[in-house]
Design a protein around this motif. Structure first.
Motif, PDB file in Angstrom:
ATOM      1  N   TYR A  43       0.808  -1.085  -0.029  1.00  0.00           N
ATOM      2  CA  TYR A  43       0.021   0.113  -0.127  1.00  0.00           C
ATOM      3  C   TYR A  43       0.871   1.124  -0.050  1.00  0.00           C
ATOM      4  CZ  TYR A  43      -4.136   3.069   1.360  1.00  0.00           C
ATOM      5  OH  TYR A  43      -5.001   4.074   1.162  1.00  0.00           O
ATOM      6  N   CYS A  82     -11.722  -7.504  -1.520  1.00  0.00           N
ATOM      7  CA  CYS A  82     -10.239  -7.768  -1.392  1.00  0.00           C
ATOM      8  C   CYS A  82      -9.659  -6.520  -1.354  1.00  0.00           C
ATOM      9  CB  CYS A  82      -9.631  -8.250  -3.118  1.00  0.00           C
ATOM     10  SG  CYS A  82     -10.560  -9.523  -3.378  1.00  0.00           S
ATOM     11  N   GLY A  83      -8.687  -6.305  -0.347  1.00  0.00           N
ATOM     12  CA  GLY A  83      -8.177  -4.859  -0.026  1.00  0.00           C
ATOM     13  C   GLY A  83      -9.429  -4.035   0.862  1.00  0.00           C
ATOM     14  N   CYS A  84      -9.586  -4.623   1.673  1.00  0.00           N
ATOM     15  CA  CYS A  84     -10.944  -4.013   2.324  1.00  0.00           C
ATOM     16  C   CYS A  84     -10.677  -2.836   3.070  1.00  0.00           C
ATOM     17  CB  CYS A  84     -11.729  -4.931   3.156  1.00  0.00           C
ATOM     18  SG  CYS A  84     -10.782  -5.669   4.392  1.00  0.00           S
ATOM     19  N   GLY A  85      -9.286  -2.595   3.674  1.00  0.00           N
ATOM     20  CA  GLY A  85      -9.171  -1.505   4.497  1.00  0.00           C
ATOM     21  C   GLY A  85     -10.216  -1.527   5.782  1.00  0.00           C
ATOM     22  N   ASP A 145      -7.241  -8.023   3.702  1.00  0.00           N
ATOM     23  CA  ASP A 145      -6.203  -6.750   3.727  1.00  0.00           C
ATOM     24  C   ASP A 145      -5.014  -7.095   4.206  1.00  0.00           C
ATOM     25  OD1 ASP A 145      -6.737  -3.242   3.461  1.00  0.00           O
ATOM     26  OD2 ASP A 145      -4.860  -4.106   4.760  1.00  0.00           O
ATOM     27  N   THR A 159      -4.710  -2.675  10.207  1.00  0.00           N
ATOM     28  CA  THR A 159      -6.105  -2.094   9.375  1.00  0.00           C
ATOM     29  C   THR A 159      -7.231  -3.300   9.784  1.00  0.00           C
ATOM     30  OG1 THR A 159      -4.784  -1.018   7.954  1.00  0.00           O
ATOM     31  CG2 THR A 159      -7.051  -1.612   7.178  1.00  0.00           C
ATOM     32  N   THR A 173     -13.756  -4.892  -5.387  1.00  0.00           N
ATOM     33  CA  THR A 173     -12.557  -4.108  -5.095  1.00  0.00           C
ATOM     34  C   THR A 173     -12.689  -2.654  -5.180  1.00  0.00           C
ATOM     35  OG1 THR A 173     -11.269  -3.510  -7.215  1.00  0.00           O
ATOM     36  CG2 THR A 173     -11.115  -5.691  -6.257  1.00  0.00           C
ATOM     37  N   PHE A 225      -7.775  -0.877  -4.897  1.00  0.00           N
ATOM     38  CA  PHE A 225      -7.015  -1.734  -4.576  1.00  0.00           C
ATOM     39  C   PHE A 225      -6.224  -2.127  -5.982  1.00  0.00           C
ATOM     40  CE2 PHE A 225      -6.298  -6.395  -4.720  1.00  0.00           C
ATOM     41  CZ  PHE A 225      -5.531  -6.437  -3.595  1.00  0.00           C
TER      42      PHE A 225
END
Length: 286
Positions: free
Chosen positions: A15, A56-59, A81, A86, A126, A129
């Motif tokens: 990130y 995917c890459g939810c934060g 994530d 996070t 996503t 992401f």
């Protein structure tokens, strides 16, 4: 196109922004501003009670709350994530919201297998992401592997151009957006990654069901702070990449001053709204 090196993939995967508390609050504000756009996209593919979905890459929240609402108690939402802090934050958010149908996993989407995550899933989502991925074909292929045949992938990813807009016009928005993409490019993300996502999706073996796009219009007090926070969160990476700290700080200050500067509205970046489908499995020949 040459494959990205393992070092590039690993660098970007972690990130571009800093994952601080301020950055997490910014991401929560972003999620709220994009909520209705996500809801409309999910309705278009028929997401409803009982679906199994993965963010995917939810934060700290991403699309989790909207997904949980739409699949209902009979459905299941998994958020993934890379950052353990996070994910811990996301667990607190989900508990506060009382969302018991959400499971959260800290890990690399490229390395987690379908069985571990409880897939295959009906849909993968996503947002912001894929824009961080040095090899989006590889990443999309990995996400496709988590989805059942005939399942869906919805990607909401910001284009490099046009930049965010405001009324009246503020040139610092263009400078900020250009600087952020310069940081990502120096971190290993190829220029035009989001613009080429339809092609990347086809190379990953996916069908393009729909390609659209949108701005989200925001109240200036919220929108300018989101933009300022985005650039502030990239400050350390920008300095490492050779961008002067003074330039970052000056643009952040201008954006924050605009919160009370008589602006009528400010927008998000323009997001590509991409609906992809994994092909149905072909029947075996008799």
């Amino acid at each position: 196109m040459a494959d990205a090196t393992a070092d590039q993939v690993g660098q970007v995967r972690r990130y571009v922004l800093d994952g601080s508390d301020d950055d997490l609050r910014r991401l929560l504000s972003l999620s709220e501003s994009f909520a209705e756009h996500a809801r409309r996209a999910l309705r278009r593919v028929g997401v409803g009670p009982g679906w199994t979905v993965i963010d995917c890459g939810c934060g700290p929240i991403g699309g989790l709350a909207i997904l949980a609402e739409m699949v209902g108690p009979a459905g299941r939402v998994v958020g993934v994530d890379f950052s353990e802090p996070t994910i811990q934050y996301a667990r607190s958010v989900m508990a506060a919201l009382g969302l018991e149908n959400v499971e959260l996993v800290a890990g690399d989407i490229h390395e987690l297998d379908t069985a571990t995550l409880g897939g295959p899933f009906d849909l993968a989502f996503t947002r912001a992401f894929l824009m961080h991925q040095a090899d989006p074909v590889r990443t999309l292929g990995r996400i496709a592997g988590l989805v059942r045949p005939g399942g869906w992938i919805i990607a909401h990813e910001p284009l490099a151009t046009p930049p965010p807009r405001s009324l009246p016009h503020l040139g610092a928005l263009e400078t900020y957006w250009s600087l952020l993409h310069e940081v990502m490019e120096r971190a290993g993300v190829p220029r035009g990654t989001v613009e080429r996502l339809p092609r990347s999706a086809r190379e990953a073996g996916l069908e393009i069901a729909e390609a659209d796009g949108f701005f989200a219009t925001q109240d200036p007090a919220i929108g300018f702070e989101i933009h300022a926070g985005s650039l502030a969160a990239a400050r350390e990476r920008a300095i490492e990449a050779g961008i002067a700290a003074e330039m970052i700080d000056d643009v952040v200050a201008i954006l924050r001053a605009a919160k009370a500067g008589g602006y009528e509205w400010v927008t998000s970046p323009f997001l590509l709204d991409l609906v992809l489908r994994k092909p149905q499995a072909k029947p075996r020949a008799m």
